[in-house]
Design a protein around this motif. Sequence first.
Motif, short mmCIF file in Angstrom:
data_model
loop_
_atom_site.label_atom_id
_atom_site.label_comp_id
_atom_site.label_asym_id
_atom_site.label_seq_id
_atom_site.Cartn_x
_atom_site.Cartn_y
_atom_site.Cartn_z
N TRP A 190 70.03 81.30 17.81
CA TRP A 190 70.45 79.98 18.26
C TRP A 190 72.24 79.69 17.95
O TRP A 190 72.88 79.09 18.57
N LYS A 191 72.48 80.28 16.58
CA LYS A 191 73.86 79.93 16.17
C LYS A 191 74.85 80.89 17.20
O LYS A 191 75.91 80.47 17.41
N GLU A 192 74.35 81.91 17.91
CA GLU A 192 75.34 82.67 18.93
C GLU A 192 75.66 81.62 19.96
O GLU A 192 76.56 81.46 20.28
N TYR A 193 74.42 81.07 20.13
CA TYR A 193 74.64 80.14 21.38
C TYR A 193 75.59 78.91 21.23
O TYR A 193 76.23 78.30 21.86
N ALA A 194 75.10 78.42 19.86
CA ALA A 194 75.98 77.38 19.34
C ALA A 194 77.46 77.40 19.52
O ALA A 194 78.21 76.59 19.71
N TYR A 195 78.04 78.66 18.76
CA TYR A 195 79.38 78.91 18.90
C TYR A 195 79.86 78.71 20.35
O TYR A 195 81.06 78.25 20.74
N GLN A 196 79.03 79.43 21.45
CA GLN A 196 79.58 79.37 22.62
C GLN A 196 79.60 78.10 23.38
O GLN A 196 80.58 77.97 24.11
N GLN A 197 78.57 77.38 22.94
CA GLN A 197 78.75 75.86 23.37
C GLN A 197 79.41 74.80 22.81
O GLN A 197 79.60 73.86 23.20
N GLY A 198 80.15 75.22 21.75
CA GLY A 198 81.18 74.61 21.09
C GLY A 198 80.01 73.63 20.15
O GLY A 198 80.83 72.37 19.94
N ILE A 199 79.10 73.89 19.60
CA ILE A 199 78.28 73.16 18.65
C ILE A 199 79.26 72.45 17.53
O ILE A 199 79.98 73.30 16.99
N HIS A 200 78.92 71.24 17.01
CA HIS A 200 80.01 70.92 16.04
C HIS A 200 79.77 71.65 14.61
O HIS A 200 78.61 72.14 14.46
N PRO A 201 80.87 72.20 14.06
CA PRO A 201 80.80 73.03 12.89
C PRO A 201 79.89 72.53 11.65
O PRO A 201 79.44 73.38 11.04
N ALA A 202 79.79 71.17 11.61
CA ALA A 202 79.19 70.64 10.56
C ALA A 202 77.84 70.82 10.91
O ALA A 202 76.84 71.25 9.89
N VAL A 203 77.33 70.90 12.07
CA VAL A 203 75.76 71.28 12.05
C VAL A 203 75.46 72.55 11.91
O VAL A 203 74.45 73.01 11.40
N ILE A 204 76.44 73.75 12.65
CA ILE A 204 76.23 75.04 12.39
C ILE A 204 76.16 75.14 10.69
O ILE A 204 75.39 75.80 10.16
N SER A 205 77.31 74.84 10.03
CA SER A 205 77.28 75.07 8.67
C SER A 205 76.25 74.34 7.70
O SER A 205 75.55 75.10 6.76
N TYR A 206 75.66 73.11 8.02
CA TYR A 206 74.63 72.71 7.44
C TYR A 206 73.12 73.35 7.68
O TYR A 206 72.61 73.81 6.71
N LEU A 207 73.23 74.05 8.94
CA LEU A 207 71.87 74.84 9.06
C LEU A 207 72.07 76.17 8.51
O LEU A 207 71.02 76.88 8.30
N GLU A 208 73.08 76.51 8.40
CA GLU A 208 73.35 77.77 7.78
C GLU A 208 72.87 77.98 6.38
O GLU A 208 72.47 78.70 5.76
N LEU A 209 73.21 76.54 5.63
CA LEU A 209 72.64 76.28 4.40
C LEU A 209 71.27 75.99 4.34
O LEU A 209 70.24 76.22 3.28
N ARG A 210 70.72 75.39 5.21
CA ARG A 210 69.22 74.83 5.30
C ARG A 210 68.38 75.44 6.53
O ARG A 210 68.08 74.50 7.36
N LYS A 211 68.30 76.60 6.47
CA LYS A 211 67.71 77.29 7.96
C LYS A 211 66.42 76.75 8.05
O LYS A 211 66.07 76.71 9.30
N GLN A 212 65.74 76.35 6.97
CA GLN A 212 64.28 75.83 7.25
C GLN A 212 64.09 74.50 7.98
O GLN A 212 63.33 74.15 8.39
N ASN A 213 65.38 73.94 7.99
CA ASN A 213 65.35 72.61 8.89
C ASN A 213 65.98 72.64 10.28
O ASN A 213 65.98 71.66 11.05
#
Length: 507
Positions: A190-213
Amino acid sequence: MNIKRAKQEIKNSIEAYLAKDEFGEYKIPAVRQRPVLLMGPPGVGKTQIMEQIARECKIGLVAYTITHHTRQSAVGLPFIKEKVYGGQTYSVTEYTMSEIIASVYEKIEQTGIKEGILFIDEINCVSETLAPTMLQFLQGKTFGNQKVPEGWIIVAAGNPPEYNKSVREFDVVTLDRLKKIDVEADFEVWKEYAYQQGIHPAVISYLELRKQNFYRVETTVDGKRFATARGWEDLSQLIQAYEAIGTKMDREVVFQYIQHPMIAKDFAGYLELYYKYRTDYGVEDILNGKWSPTTLQKIRSAALDEHLSIVSLLNGKLSELFRECYETDAFVSKLYEYMLTYREERDHVTAEEILQKIVSDREALERAEMLNRAESRMWKRVTAFMENVVKHTKGNFLIDMDAYEYTKERFGEEAGALETKTEEVKEILQNVFDFLEDAFGESQEMVFFITELNANSYSMWFIKENGSDSYYRYNKGLLFEERQKVILADMDAAENAMDRGIHFTEK
Protein backbone atom coordinates in the motif's frame (compact mmCIF):
# COMPACT_ATOMS: atom_id res chain seq x y z
CA MET A 1 -1.46 -12.91 -1.44
CA ASN A 2 -1.22 -9.13 -1.28
CA ILE A 3 -3.20 -6.89 -3.62
CA LYS A 4 -0.17 -6.15 -5.84
CA ARG A 5 0.43 -9.85 -6.49
CA ALA A 6 -3.32 -10.38 -7.01
CA LYS A 7 -3.39 -7.59 -9.59
CA GLN A 8 -0.56 -9.21 -11.55
CA GLU A 9 -2.22 -12.62 -11.36
CA ILE A 10 -5.48 -11.22 -12.72
CA LYS A 11 -3.60 -9.44 -15.53
CA ASN A 12 -1.87 -12.71 -16.40
CA SER A 13 -5.22 -14.51 -16.49
CA ILE A 14 -6.79 -11.86 -18.72
CA GLU A 15 -3.88 -11.90 -21.14
CA ALA A 16 -4.10 -15.69 -21.29
CA TYR A 17 -7.88 -15.67 -21.78
CA LEU A 18 -7.67 -13.07 -24.56
CA ALA A 19 -4.77 -14.71 -26.42
CA LYS A 20 -5.77 -15.93 -29.90
CA ASP A 21 -4.43 -18.54 -32.28
CA GLU A 22 -3.55 -18.10 -35.95
CA PHE A 23 -7.24 -18.43 -36.90
CA GLY A 24 -8.35 -15.62 -34.58
CA GLU A 25 -9.94 -18.00 -32.08
CA TYR A 26 -9.32 -17.71 -28.35
CA LYS A 27 -6.69 -20.27 -27.33
CA ILE A 28 -8.68 -20.96 -24.16
CA PRO A 29 -12.33 -21.37 -25.18
CA ALA A 30 -14.88 -19.30 -23.29
CA VAL A 31 -16.24 -22.37 -21.49
CA ARG A 32 -12.77 -22.94 -19.94
CA GLN A 33 -12.17 -19.30 -19.03
CA ARG A 34 -12.87 -19.54 -15.35
CA PRO A 35 -14.29 -16.40 -13.72
CA VAL A 36 -11.86 -14.88 -11.22
CA LEU A 37 -13.15 -14.66 -7.65
CA LEU A 38 -11.24 -12.11 -5.59
CA MET A 39 -11.87 -12.60 -1.87
CA GLY A 40 -10.51 -10.21 0.73
CA PRO A 41 -11.32 -7.69 3.47
CA PRO A 42 -13.13 -4.46 2.59
CA GLY A 43 -11.14 -1.37 1.63
CA VAL A 44 -7.93 -3.05 0.43
CA GLY A 45 -8.30 -1.84 -3.18
CA LYS A 46 -10.11 -4.63 -5.03
CA THR A 47 -12.15 -2.22 -7.14
CA GLN A 48 -9.21 0.11 -7.79
CA ILE A 49 -7.00 -2.61 -9.21
CA MET A 50 -9.74 -3.54 -11.69
CA GLU A 51 -9.72 0.02 -13.02
CA GLN A 52 -5.93 -0.10 -13.26
CA ILE A 53 -5.93 -3.49 -15.01
CA ALA A 54 -8.48 -2.33 -17.59
CA ARG A 55 -6.39 0.75 -18.44
CA GLU A 56 -3.12 -1.17 -18.55
CA CYS A 57 -4.56 -3.97 -20.71
CA LYS A 58 -6.42 -1.39 -22.86
CA ILE A 59 -9.74 -3.16 -22.50
CA GLY A 60 -13.19 -2.10 -21.31
CA LEU A 61 -14.54 -2.28 -17.79
CA VAL A 62 -18.13 -2.56 -16.57
CA ALA A 63 -18.40 -2.61 -12.78
CA TYR A 64 -21.44 -3.35 -10.65
CA THR A 65 -22.04 -3.70 -6.92
CA ILE A 66 -24.52 -6.53 -7.12
CA THR A 67 -26.17 -5.82 -3.76
CA HIS A 68 -27.76 -2.77 -5.39
CA HIS A 69 -29.64 -4.99 -7.85
CA THR A 70 -32.85 -6.97 -7.77
CA ARG A 71 -33.51 -10.19 -9.60
CA GLN A 72 -35.41 -8.24 -12.27
CA SER A 73 -32.56 -5.84 -13.08
CA ALA A 74 -30.03 -8.68 -13.17
CA VAL A 75 -32.11 -11.23 -15.12
CA GLY A 76 -34.54 -9.01 -17.01
CA LEU A 77 -38.32 -8.70 -16.94
CA PRO A 78 -40.62 -11.50 -18.15
CA PHE A 79 -42.89 -11.05 -21.16
CA ILE A 80 -45.20 -13.36 -23.11
CA LYS A 81 -44.28 -14.43 -26.63
CA GLU A 82 -46.19 -16.79 -28.87
CA LYS A 83 -44.36 -19.75 -30.43
CA VAL A 84 -45.47 -22.65 -32.61
CA TYR A 85 -44.60 -26.19 -31.53
CA GLY A 86 -45.90 -29.21 -33.50
CA GLY A 87 -48.33 -27.06 -35.40
CA GLN A 88 -49.86 -25.55 -32.28
CA THR A 89 -49.37 -22.03 -30.90
CA TYR A 90 -48.27 -21.64 -27.30
CA SER A 91 -47.70 -18.62 -25.05
CA VAL A 92 -44.12 -18.77 -23.77
CA THR A 93 -42.44 -16.67 -21.09
CA GLU A 94 -39.23 -14.95 -22.18
CA TYR A 95 -37.12 -12.27 -20.57
CA THR A 96 -35.87 -8.87 -21.60
CA MET A 97 -32.11 -8.37 -21.66
CA SER A 98 -30.41 -8.07 -18.28
CA GLU A 99 -29.47 -4.51 -17.35
CA ILE A 100 -25.95 -5.76 -16.62
CA ILE A 101 -25.52 -7.50 -19.99
CA ALA A 102 -26.99 -4.45 -21.74
CA SER A 103 -24.38 -2.27 -20.01
CA VAL A 104 -21.62 -4.41 -21.51
CA TYR A 105 -22.96 -3.85 -25.03
CA GLU A 106 -23.35 -0.14 -24.31
CA LYS A 107 -19.73 0.01 -23.16
CA ILE A 108 -18.63 -1.65 -26.41
CA GLU A 109 -20.55 0.94 -28.43
CA GLN A 110 -19.27 3.83 -26.31
CA THR A 111 -15.58 2.90 -26.43
CA GLY A 112 -15.28 0.83 -29.58
CA ILE A 113 -13.41 -1.76 -27.51
CA LYS A 114 -14.84 -5.25 -27.96
CA GLU A 115 -13.04 -6.98 -25.10
CA GLY A 116 -13.16 -6.19 -21.43
CA ILE A 117 -13.85 -7.06 -17.80
CA LEU A 118 -17.28 -7.48 -16.23
CA PHE A 119 -16.60 -6.83 -12.56
CA ILE A 120 -19.23 -7.81 -10.01
CA ASP A 121 -18.50 -6.62 -6.47
CA GLU A 122 -19.93 -8.06 -3.23
CA ILE A 123 -20.88 -11.20 -5.15
CA ASN A 124 -21.48 -13.21 -1.96
CA CYS A 125 -23.76 -10.63 -0.31
CA VAL A 126 -26.77 -10.86 -2.64
CA SER A 127 -30.35 -11.29 -1.51
CA GLU A 128 -31.92 -14.73 -1.21
CA THR A 129 -33.93 -14.23 -4.41
CA LEU A 130 -30.83 -13.25 -6.40
CA ALA A 131 -28.47 -15.93 -5.04
CA PRO A 132 -29.45 -18.65 -7.58
CA THR A 133 -28.96 -16.14 -10.41
CA MET A 134 -25.43 -15.37 -9.19
CA LEU A 135 -24.57 -19.05 -9.06
CA GLN A 136 -25.89 -19.44 -12.61
CA PHE A 137 -23.85 -16.41 -13.64
CA LEU A 138 -20.60 -17.81 -12.23
CA GLN A 139 -21.21 -21.32 -13.54
CA GLY A 140 -22.59 -20.50 -17.00
CA LYS A 141 -21.62 -16.84 -17.58
CA THR A 142 -25.22 -15.88 -18.21
CA PHE A 143 -27.79 -13.56 -16.70
CA GLY A 144 -31.21 -15.02 -17.41
CA ASN A 145 -30.99 -16.28 -20.98
CA GLN A 146 -28.28 -13.84 -22.16
CA LYS A 147 -24.62 -14.78 -22.12
CA VAL A 148 -21.78 -12.41 -21.38
CA PRO A 149 -20.38 -11.32 -24.80
CA GLU A 150 -17.35 -13.18 -26.10
CA GLY A 151 -14.09 -11.53 -25.12
CA TRP A 152 -15.41 -10.28 -21.79
CA ILE A 153 -13.79 -11.76 -18.70
CA ILE A 154 -15.78 -12.14 -15.49
CA VAL A 155 -14.13 -10.98 -12.27
CA ALA A 156 -16.11 -11.08 -9.04
CA ALA A 157 -15.14 -9.86 -5.59
CA GLY A 158 -16.44 -10.57 -2.12
CA ASN A 159 -15.67 -10.26 1.58
CA PRO A 160 -14.92 -13.19 3.90
CA PRO A 161 -17.65 -13.93 6.47
CA GLU A 162 -15.68 -12.45 9.37
CA TYR A 163 -16.13 -8.99 7.82
CA ASN A 164 -19.77 -9.22 6.76
CA LYS A 165 -22.68 -11.04 8.37
CA SER A 166 -24.61 -11.13 5.08
CA VAL A 167 -22.18 -13.27 3.08
CA ARG A 168 -23.24 -16.55 1.52
CA GLU A 169 -20.97 -19.53 1.17
CA PHE A 170 -20.37 -20.90 -2.33
CA ASP A 171 -20.90 -24.61 -2.82
CA VAL A 172 -18.19 -26.90 -4.20
CA VAL A 173 -19.90 -27.11 -7.60
CA THR A 174 -19.54 -23.34 -8.01
CA LEU A 175 -16.06 -23.04 -6.52
CA ASP A 176 -14.85 -25.79 -8.86
CA ARG A 177 -15.65 -23.48 -11.78
CA LEU A 178 -13.81 -20.44 -10.41
CA LYS A 179 -10.25 -19.16 -10.19
CA LYS A 180 -10.25 -18.09 -6.54
CA ILE A 181 -7.70 -15.58 -5.24
CA ASP A 182 -7.51 -14.67 -1.55
CA VAL A 183 -6.02 -11.25 -0.77
CA GLU A 184 -4.94 -9.65 2.47
CA ALA A 185 -3.91 -6.16 3.59
CA ASP A 186 -0.18 -5.41 3.16
CA PHE A 187 1.22 -2.06 4.30
CA GLU A 188 4.44 -2.20 2.25
CA VAL A 189 2.46 -2.73 -0.95
CA TRP A 190 0.00 0.00 0.00
CA LYS A 191 2.88 2.38 0.74
CA GLU A 192 4.07 2.17 -2.87
CA TYR A 193 0.55 3.07 -3.96
CA ALA A 194 0.35 5.82 -1.33
CA TYR A 195 3.38 7.61 -2.72
CA GLN A 196 1.98 7.36 -6.24
CA GLN A 197 -1.33 8.84 -5.12
CA GLY A 198 0.21 11.63 -3.04
CA ILE A 199 -1.09 10.37 0.30
CA HIS A 200 -0.31 12.86 3.05
CA PRO A 201 3.19 12.20 4.46
CA ALA A 202 1.87 12.27 8.04
CA VAL A 203 -0.32 9.25 7.24
CA ILE A 204 2.58 7.36 5.67
CA SER A 205 5.05 8.13 8.46
CA TYR A 206 2.53 7.31 11.21
CA LEU A 207 1.74 3.94 9.65
CA GLU A 208 5.44 3.28 9.13
CA LEU A 209 5.78 3.45 12.91
CA ARG A 210 2.46 1.77 13.66
CA LYS A 211 2.04 -0.84 10.95
CA GLN A 212 -0.40 -2.80 13.08
CA ASN A 213 -2.82 0.14 12.79
CA PHE A 214 -2.88 0.08 9.01
CA TYR A 215 -5.67 -2.46 8.81
CA ARG A 216 -7.59 -3.56 11.88
CA VAL A 217 -11.12 -4.88 12.26
CA GLU A 218 -12.26 -5.78 15.76
CA THR A 219 -15.58 -6.81 17.26
CA THR A 220 -16.34 -5.41 20.71
CA VAL A 221 -19.40 -5.15 22.95
CA ASP A 222 -19.90 -1.68 21.49
CA GLY A 223 -19.83 -2.94 17.92
CA LYS A 224 -17.24 -2.98 15.13
CA ARG A 225 -14.05 -0.96 15.40
CA PHE A 226 -11.95 -0.69 12.29
CA ALA A 227 -9.24 1.07 10.32
CA THR A 228 -8.88 0.29 6.61
CA ALA A 229 -6.71 1.33 3.68
CA ARG A 230 -9.71 3.11 2.18
CA GLY A 231 -10.19 5.05 5.42
CA TRP A 232 -6.57 6.21 5.50
CA GLU A 233 -6.68 7.36 1.87
CA ASP A 234 -9.92 9.29 2.34
CA LEU A 235 -8.61 10.82 5.58
CA SER A 236 -5.44 11.88 3.74
CA GLN A 237 -7.46 13.81 1.18
CA LEU A 238 -9.39 15.57 3.95
CA ILE A 239 -6.15 16.51 5.76
CA GLN A 240 -4.82 18.06 2.55
CA ALA A 241 -8.08 19.93 1.98
CA TYR A 242 -8.11 21.17 5.60
CA GLU A 243 -4.53 22.40 5.25
CA ALA A 244 -5.50 24.34 2.12
CA ILE A 245 -8.30 26.18 3.93
CA GLY A 246 -6.41 26.56 7.23
CA THR A 247 -8.67 24.30 9.29
CA LYS A 248 -7.37 22.17 12.17
CA MET A 249 -8.22 18.48 12.38
CA ASP A 250 -8.99 16.88 15.75
CA ARG A 251 -9.64 13.35 17.03
CA GLU A 252 -13.39 13.53 16.36
CA VAL A 253 -12.76 14.31 12.68
CA VAL A 254 -10.18 11.52 12.40
CA PHE A 255 -12.67 9.10 13.93
CA GLN A 256 -15.13 9.85 11.13
CA TYR A 257 -12.71 8.02 8.83
CA ILE A 258 -10.69 5.79 11.16
CA GLN A 259 -13.50 4.27 13.19
CA HIS A 260 -11.28 2.82 15.87
CA PRO A 261 -11.12 5.11 18.94
CA MET A 262 -7.61 4.18 20.06
CA ILE A 263 -6.10 4.53 16.57
CA ALA A 264 -7.99 7.76 15.87
CA LYS A 265 -6.73 9.28 19.14
CA ASP A 266 -3.18 8.09 18.53
CA PHE A 267 -3.06 9.45 14.98
CA ALA A 268 -4.62 12.79 15.99
CA GLY A 269 -1.87 13.19 18.60
CA TYR A 270 0.78 12.27 16.06
CA LEU A 271 -0.61 14.73 13.50
CA GLU A 272 -0.46 17.55 16.04
CA LEU A 273 3.17 16.76 16.80
CA TYR A 274 3.88 16.43 13.08
CA TYR A 275 2.81 20.03 12.55
CA LYS A 276 4.72 21.12 15.66
CA TYR A 277 7.95 19.54 14.41
CA ARG A 278 7.54 21.27 11.04
CA THR A 279 7.54 24.62 12.81
CA ASP A 280 10.04 23.86 15.58
CA TYR A 281 12.71 22.51 13.25
CA GLY A 282 12.12 24.95 10.39
CA VAL A 283 11.55 22.33 7.70
CA GLU A 284 11.25 24.95 4.96
CA ASP A 285 14.60 26.42 5.99
CA ILE A 286 16.21 22.97 5.90
CA LEU A 287 14.92 22.41 2.39
CA ASN A 288 16.54 25.71 1.41
CA GLY A 289 19.84 24.63 2.95
CA LYS A 290 19.62 26.67 6.16
CA TRP A 291 19.91 25.23 9.66
CA SER A 292 21.68 26.21 12.85
CA PRO A 293 23.81 24.33 15.41
CA THR A 294 20.90 24.77 17.82
CA THR A 295 18.59 22.89 15.47
CA LEU A 296 21.13 20.08 15.09
CA GLN A 297 21.62 19.81 18.85
CA LYS A 298 17.88 19.77 19.45
CA ILE A 299 17.19 16.97 17.01
CA ARG A 300 20.16 14.88 18.16
CA SER A 301 18.80 14.88 21.71
CA ALA A 302 15.31 13.86 20.60
CA ALA A 303 13.90 10.33 20.58
CA LEU A 304 13.90 8.01 17.55
CA ASP A 305 10.23 8.54 16.72
CA GLU A 306 10.88 12.30 16.56
CA HIS A 307 13.89 11.72 14.30
CA LEU A 308 11.79 9.64 11.93
CA SER A 309 9.01 12.23 11.94
CA ILE A 310 11.47 14.91 10.83
CA VAL A 311 12.81 12.62 8.10
CA SER A 312 9.23 11.95 7.01
CA LEU A 313 8.48 15.68 6.90
CA LEU A 314 11.47 16.24 4.63
CA ASN A 315 10.69 13.20 2.53
CA GLY A 316 7.04 14.24 2.21
CA LYS A 317 7.98 17.63 0.78
CA LEU A 318 10.48 16.00 -1.57
CA SER A 319 7.81 13.56 -2.71
CA GLU A 320 5.53 16.47 -3.65
CA LEU A 321 8.34 18.10 -5.62
CA PHE A 322 9.28 14.86 -7.38
CA ARG A 323 5.66 14.36 -8.38
CA GLU A 324 5.37 17.92 -9.70
CA CYS A 325 8.48 17.37 -11.82
CA TYR A 326 7.16 14.06 -13.13
CA GLU A 327 3.79 15.50 -14.13
CA THR A 328 5.38 18.59 -15.71
CA ASP A 329 7.82 16.38 -17.62
CA ALA A 330 4.89 14.30 -18.90
CA PHE A 331 3.13 17.50 -19.99
CA VAL A 332 6.18 18.85 -21.83
CA SER A 333 6.85 15.45 -23.45
CA LYS A 334 3.28 15.13 -24.73
CA LEU A 335 3.31 18.73 -25.95
CA TYR A 336 6.58 18.02 -27.78
CA GLU A 337 4.86 15.26 -29.77
CA TYR A 338 2.36 17.79 -31.12
CA MET A 339 5.11 20.34 -31.72
CA LEU A 340 6.82 17.81 -33.99
CA THR A 341 3.58 17.34 -35.93
CA TYR A 342 3.12 21.10 -36.16
CA ARG A 343 6.71 21.60 -37.39
CA GLU A 344 6.46 18.90 -40.05
CA GLU A 345 3.11 20.14 -41.37
CA ARG A 346 3.37 23.86 -40.64
CA ASP A 347 2.86 24.85 -44.29
CA HIS A 348 -0.65 23.44 -44.39
CA VAL A 349 -1.73 23.03 -40.75
CA THR A 350 -2.97 25.82 -38.47
CA ALA A 351 -2.73 26.17 -34.71
CA GLU A 352 -6.50 25.63 -34.56
CA GLU A 353 -6.13 22.29 -36.33
CA ILE A 354 -3.40 21.20 -33.91
CA LEU A 355 -5.74 22.12 -31.05
CA GLN A 356 -8.54 20.12 -32.66
CA LYS A 357 -6.25 17.10 -32.94
CA ILE A 358 -5.28 17.40 -29.26
CA VAL A 359 -8.93 17.61 -28.22
CA SER A 360 -9.86 14.70 -30.48
CA ASP A 361 -7.07 12.48 -29.13
CA ARG A 362 -7.94 13.36 -25.56
CA GLU A 363 -11.66 12.70 -26.01
CA ALA A 364 -10.96 9.32 -27.63
CA LEU A 365 -8.93 8.28 -24.57
CA GLU A 366 -11.62 9.60 -22.23
CA ARG A 367 -14.34 7.67 -24.06
CA ALA A 368 -12.25 4.53 -23.79
CA GLU A 369 -11.67 5.34 -20.08
CA MET A 370 -7.93 4.94 -20.53
CA LEU A 371 -6.84 7.95 -18.46
CA ASN A 372 -6.05 8.02 -14.77
CA ARG A 373 -6.28 11.26 -12.83
CA ALA A 374 -2.66 12.29 -13.41
CA GLU A 375 -2.92 11.61 -17.14
CA SER A 376 -6.20 13.53 -17.31
CA ARG A 377 -4.51 16.55 -15.69
CA MET A 378 -1.64 16.29 -18.16
CA TRP A 379 -4.01 16.32 -21.15
CA LYS A 380 -5.87 19.31 -19.73
CA ARG A 381 -2.58 21.20 -19.47
CA VAL A 382 -1.69 20.38 -23.07
CA THR A 383 -5.15 21.49 -24.20
CA ALA A 384 -4.96 24.72 -22.18
CA PHE A 385 -1.53 25.52 -23.64
CA MET A 386 -2.78 25.18 -27.22
CA GLU A 387 -5.99 27.07 -26.46
CA ASN A 388 -3.88 29.96 -25.22
CA VAL A 389 -1.78 29.85 -28.41
CA VAL A 390 -4.88 29.96 -30.59
CA LYS A 391 -6.29 32.83 -28.53
CA HIS A 392 -3.16 34.92 -29.11
CA THR A 393 -2.64 34.08 -32.77
CA LYS A 394 -6.11 33.84 -34.25
CA GLY A 395 -6.97 36.96 -36.24
CA ASN A 396 -3.79 38.76 -35.20
CA PHE A 397 -0.79 39.71 -37.31
CA LEU A 398 2.33 38.73 -35.36
CA ILE A 399 5.39 40.85 -35.99
CA ASP A 400 8.54 38.92 -37.03
CA MET A 401 7.01 35.50 -36.47
CA ASP A 402 4.15 33.32 -37.65
CA ALA A 403 1.84 31.20 -35.49
CA TYR A 404 4.23 28.25 -35.44
CA GLU A 405 7.15 30.39 -34.29
CA TYR A 406 4.96 31.87 -31.56
CA THR A 407 3.95 28.36 -30.45
CA LYS A 408 7.58 27.22 -30.52
CA GLU A 409 8.60 30.17 -28.34
CA ARG A 410 5.88 29.42 -25.78
CA PHE A 411 6.90 25.74 -25.77
CA GLY A 412 10.48 26.79 -25.12
CA GLU A 413 9.31 28.71 -22.07
CA GLU A 414 7.54 25.61 -20.71
CA ALA A 415 10.61 23.44 -21.33
CA GLY A 416 12.84 26.05 -19.71
CA ALA A 417 10.58 26.25 -16.65
CA LEU A 418 10.82 22.46 -16.28
CA GLU A 419 14.61 22.61 -16.47
CA THR A 420 14.72 25.36 -13.84
CA LYS A 421 12.35 23.46 -11.56
CA THR A 422 14.40 20.29 -11.94
CA GLU A 423 17.60 22.06 -10.92
CA GLU A 424 15.84 23.55 -7.89
CA VAL A 425 14.59 20.12 -6.77
CA LYS A 426 18.05 18.59 -7.26
CA GLU A 427 19.46 21.26 -4.97
CA ILE A 428 16.73 20.67 -2.38
CA LEU A 429 17.43 16.92 -2.44
CA GLN A 430 21.11 17.62 -1.82
CA ASN A 431 20.21 20.01 1.01
CA VAL A 432 18.26 17.23 2.71
CA PHE A 433 21.18 14.83 2.37
CA ASP A 434 23.54 17.47 3.79
CA PHE A 435 21.23 18.11 6.75
CA LEU A 436 20.86 14.41 7.55
CA GLU A 437 24.65 14.02 7.35
CA ASP A 438 25.15 16.90 9.81
CA ALA A 439 22.42 15.69 12.14
CA PHE A 440 22.90 11.91 12.09
CA GLY A 441 25.79 10.89 9.83
CA GLU A 442 25.71 7.34 8.48
CA SER A 443 22.85 6.36 10.72
CA GLN A 444 19.61 4.46 10.85
CA GLU A 445 17.84 7.74 10.08
CA MET A 446 19.74 7.90 6.80
CA VAL A 447 18.79 4.29 6.08
CA PHE A 448 15.16 5.19 6.77
CA PHE A 449 15.41 8.11 4.35
CA ILE A 450 16.95 5.95 1.62
CA THR A 451 14.31 3.28 2.27
CA GLU A 452 11.52 5.80 1.70
CA LEU A 453 13.16 7.11 -1.47
CA ASN A 454 13.36 3.56 -2.79
CA ALA A 455 9.67 2.95 -2.02
CA ASN A 456 8.57 6.04 -3.95
CA SER A 457 8.26 5.62 -7.72
CA TYR A 458 8.43 9.40 -8.25
CA SER A 459 11.73 9.73 -6.37
CA MET A 460 13.18 6.77 -8.24
CA TRP A 461 12.13 8.34 -11.54
CA PHE A 462 13.65 11.70 -10.58
CA ILE A 463 16.97 10.23 -9.43
CA LYS A 464 17.20 7.98 -12.49
CA GLU A 465 16.57 10.94 -14.81
CA ASN A 466 18.70 13.52 -13.01
CA GLY A 467 21.12 11.61 -10.81
CA SER A 468 22.15 12.16 -7.18
CA ASP A 469 25.69 11.43 -6.05
CA SER A 470 24.67 11.34 -2.40
CA TYR A 471 21.86 8.87 -3.07
CA TYR A 472 24.13 6.50 -4.98
CA ARG A 473 26.86 6.79 -2.34
CA TYR A 474 24.58 6.09 0.61
CA ASN A 475 22.49 3.47 -1.15
CA LYS A 476 25.65 1.50 -1.80
CA GLY A 477 27.91 2.51 1.09
CA LEU A 478 25.57 1.96 4.01
CA LEU A 479 25.48 -1.82 3.50
CA PHE A 480 21.87 -1.07 2.84
CA GLU A 481 20.22 -4.41 3.45
CA GLU A 482 21.98 -4.96 6.76
CA ARG A 483 21.34 -1.44 8.02
CA GLN A 484 17.73 -1.68 6.92
CA LYS A 485 17.29 -4.65 9.25
CA VAL A 486 18.64 -2.53 12.13
CA ILE A 487 16.22 0.32 11.59
CA LEU A 488 13.28 -2.05 11.21
CA ALA A 489 14.21 -3.66 14.52
CA ASP A 490 14.42 -0.23 16.21
CA MET A 491 11.07 0.75 14.75
CA ASP A 492 9.57 -2.48 16.06
CA ALA A 493 10.94 -1.59 19.49
CA ALA A 494 9.32 1.85 19.22
CA GLU A 495 6.03 0.18 18.30
CA ASN A 496 6.29 -2.14 21.30
CA ALA A 497 6.99 0.79 23.60
CA MET A 498 3.91 2.60 22.34
CA ASP A 499 1.88 -0.58 22.76
CA ARG A 500 2.84 -0.46 26.45
CA GLY A 501 1.28 3.00 26.66
CA ILE A 502 4.25 5.21 25.76
CA HIS A 503 2.46 7.19 23.05
CA PHE A 504 3.61 10.27 21.20
CA THR A 505 4.15 13.06 23.71
CA GLU A 506 5.77 16.46 23.52
CA LYS A 507 9.48 16.39 24.07
